[in-house]
Design a protein around this motif. Sequence first.
Motif, PDB file in Angstrom:
ATOM      1  N   PRO A 203      78.072   2.757  -2.126  1.00 40.19           N
ATOM      2  CA  PRO A 203      79.092   3.184  -3.091  1.00 40.19           C
ATOM      3  C   PRO A 203      79.720   4.514  -2.685  1.00 40.19           C
ATOM      4  O   PRO A 203      79.082   5.343  -2.022  1.00 40.19           O
ATOM      5  N   ASP A 204      80.967   4.703  -3.088  1.00 40.62           N
ATOM      6  CA  ASP A 204      81.673   5.958  -2.808  1.00 40.62           C
ATOM      7  C   ASP A 204      81.228   6.990  -3.841  1.00 40.62           C
ATOM      8  O   ASP A 204      81.910   7.268  -4.828  1.00 40.62           O
TER       9      ASP A 204
ATOM     10  N   ALA B  94      74.974   8.206  -3.454  1.00 40.55           N
ATOM     11  CA  ALA B  94      74.783   6.818  -3.033  1.00 40.55           C
ATOM     12  C   ALA B  94      73.664   6.666  -2.014  1.00 40.55           C
ATOM     13  O   ALA B  94      73.441   7.528  -1.158  1.00 40.55           O
ATOM     14  N   MET B  95      72.974   5.529  -2.101  1.00 39.75           N
ATOM     15  CA  MET B  95      71.998   5.148  -1.080  1.00 39.75           C
ATOM     16  C   MET B  95      72.750   4.384   0.007  1.00 39.75           C
ATOM     17  O   MET B  95      73.588   3.520  -0.292  1.00 39.75           O
TER      18      MET B  95
ATOM     19  N   LEU C   7      82.226  -0.956  -8.562  1.00 35.40           N
ATOM     20  CA  LEU C   7      82.693  -2.248  -9.084  1.00 35.40           C
ATOM     21  C   LEU C   7      84.217  -2.365  -9.111  1.00 35.40           C
ATOM     22  O   LEU C   7      84.764  -3.454  -8.951  1.00 35.40           O
ATOM     23  N   LYS C   8      84.910  -1.248  -9.307  1.00 37.75           N
ATOM     24  CA  LYS C   8      86.374  -1.282  -9.296  1.00 37.75           C
ATOM     25  C   LYS C   8      86.887  -1.801  -7.953  1.00 37.75           C
ATOM     26  O   LYS C   8      87.755  -2.680  -7.899  1.00 37.75           O
ATOM     27  N   GLU C   9      86.337  -1.249  -6.862  1.00 31.26           N
ATOM     28  CA  GLU C   9      86.786  -1.650  -5.522  1.00 31.26           C
ATOM     29  C   GLU C   9      86.450  -3.113  -5.251  1.00 31.26           C
ATOM     30  O   GLU C   9      87.263  -3.857  -4.690  1.00 31.26           O
ATOM     31  N   ILE C  10      85.258  -3.537  -5.656  1.00 26.80           N
ATOM     32  CA  ILE C  10      84.868  -4.944  -5.481  1.00 26.80           C
ATOM     33  C   ILE C  10      85.827  -5.854  -6.235  1.00 26.80           C
ATOM     34  O   ILE C  10      86.281  -6.886  -5.705  1.00 26.80           O
TER      35      ILE C  10
END
Length: 459
Positions: free
Chosen positions: A358-359, A363-364, A449-452
Amino acid sequence: MNYEQARAYAVNVSRSGSILGLDSIENLMHELGDIQEQLKIIHIAGTNGKGSTGAYLERVLIEAGYRVGRYSSPAVFDPMEVWRINLQSMSHEEYADIMEQVKCACDRMVEKGMEHPTIFEVETAMAFLYFYQKKCDYVLLEVGMGGRTDATNLIRKPVCSVITSVSMDHMQFLGNTLTEIAQAKAGIIKKDCPVVTIMQKAEAMEAIKAEAEKQHARLSVADVSKVSVENDTLSEIKFGYPGLGTVKTRLTGTYQVENCCLAVTVLKDVLGIADQTILDGIQNTVWPGRFEVIGEQPLFIIDGAHNEDAALQLSASVEKYFTNIPITYIIGVLADKEHKKVLEAMLPYAGAVFTVTPDNPRAMRAEELASEAEKIVDYLWKEKAGRPEKAQGAGNSPQGAENSPQGAGVMGSLPKVRACSSMKEAVQLALEHTKKDGVILAFGSLSYLKEIKQIAQVD
């Protein structure tokens, strides 16, 4: 300031991190005239379910004819959705105007020798000021983290305090036991003000009851055991609620009946909203990013399950709606979350796993998450195959694996696990791997989730 300048100021303030406590927000709001005391506020705390419960309350109150402000975070699809009035996000012009007023108050604090407020304190002050200036009838105020020392908790007389499901999360700040975390959440209960919660686990329930008694607050408990589910599909849940009739909600997932019952108890028992208005508002409620279907053939779902309790609820939904169907996962998590427990809950249902980064500064990395997933998959696969030995490189069995739902999982063949360099790659590989009648589920941190969704809906 214009919008770009206001956003740049917010980014600069955010670099100072976060500090729990009320002194700074109290000083900031004093500079702004303590206008929060003039708002009718419904204060919402809890580990999971705050967003959905708030969405139900928001829509029903709008149906009842009220002007409703809502403050909730984090933003999923648009930074301005943190502040909403009657479902409309704050405009860029409004953001710049409100931010400038709050910045001036912060500058006055610094001139007086006080510390500059944190970004969450700034954004919380913006919410109070915005909803006050826009003359909202009700404000739905969502706790950022915990409750007792959260910046939103400077309010003294809420209309109602609402506590959703309490489970283990943010342990580094709130405590290492369910009792300690529940005590932090129960800190939003105020003297002589009503509080509504769901039936919690015993330790959490005891902590909430103790605080309610201490504050002489009338405690109402939404009892889900009294409702009867009539229909539960991916498009709608119908259930009978005593004294109200048949409730229909388009928010699906096994946990939504609980969230809905909590909202109904607030609306019916505390606010006295008419039954038909409650039924209409709940039926019209939408809340993106929570078990939301964003594509067909294959079915493509996104969900913000980011901690153990949310993952267990999501796994129950997967088992209910997609029995014996291997699911293609896209997973991205934050490193400070209980990612192992999330994986243990979800991987028994996996047909393939594509990890992403994630951005987010917390993030991992996708490669680390994939490595962790491979160890758990290997262990579960060998266990399913009847081999008592431990998986190579997995060390001890995953914590909680003996209680994981692998018996109900599908794991028909060893799931493919792959780290992806981008969201676009993950979506493309998931679509290539999944048959038209299959299922893709993207879950974990809300931050990606927005990008997905954007990529999936273009593809």
